[in-house]
Design a protein around this motif. Structure first.
Motif: not given
Length: 154
Positions: A19-29, A32-34, A51-60
């Motif tokens: 029930x970690x809302x912050x972590x789950x919503x961040x990972x969901x988003x 979705x970007x991936x 390529x996944x790392x690049x998407x994560x970096x862009x999201x960060x």
């Protein structure tokens, strides 16, 4: 072998269970970007870990920029959340280079470029070509460019 994407999915499941809302919503988003990245282009495809790392970096980066914008707008609660999301994403990225490490790599690249005949401000492109593969994912482009400019000028 566990891919970065499957690791994200597993940790999303754990976050939902906890029930970690912050972590789950961040990972969901982020997932979705991936997904968007995988289906963009002519054919759907599975992204590599890089390529996944690049998407994560862009999201960060989006989170950092949003946090700054919220902070300037006086919306500190939203800024805090964006920062927290950025910190979660940072755990999936390679360790960022310190300023000293970055400068050492750039100094070496400037020396290589000079050996190849490129000097002064015009050498920016040549130096960036040498530096970028060495710092990929470990330093933001703006930081790299600023370091290169500083060393070429000095």
């Amino acid at each position: 072998m566990t891919t970065l994407k499957s690791q994200l999915k597993d940790e999303l499941t754990d976050a939902i269970r906890a029930r970690d809302e912050l972590r789950s919503s961040t990972l969901r988003l982020t997932l979705a970007a991936i997904q968007v990245e995988e289906v963009s282009g002519k054919e759907a495809r599975e992204l590599t870990d890089a390529e996944v790392e690049k998407v994560i970096a862009k999201e960060a980066k989006k989170r950092r920029e949003a946090a700054d914008a919220f902070a300037k707008g006086g919306r500190t609660e939203q800024a805090e959340r964006e920062r927290a999301e950025g910190e979660i994403l940072a755990t999936y990225l390679p360790q960022q280079l310190t300023d000293d490490e970055l400068n050492a790599i750039v100094e070496q690249a400037v020396a290589e470029a000079k050996a190849g005949g490129a000097e002064g401000p015009r050498a920016m492109g040549a130096v960036m070509k040498i530096v970028n593969p060495k710092v990929a994912g470990r330093a933001e482009g703006g930081r790299v460019a600023a370091s290169v400019k500083r060393l070429l000028a000095g």
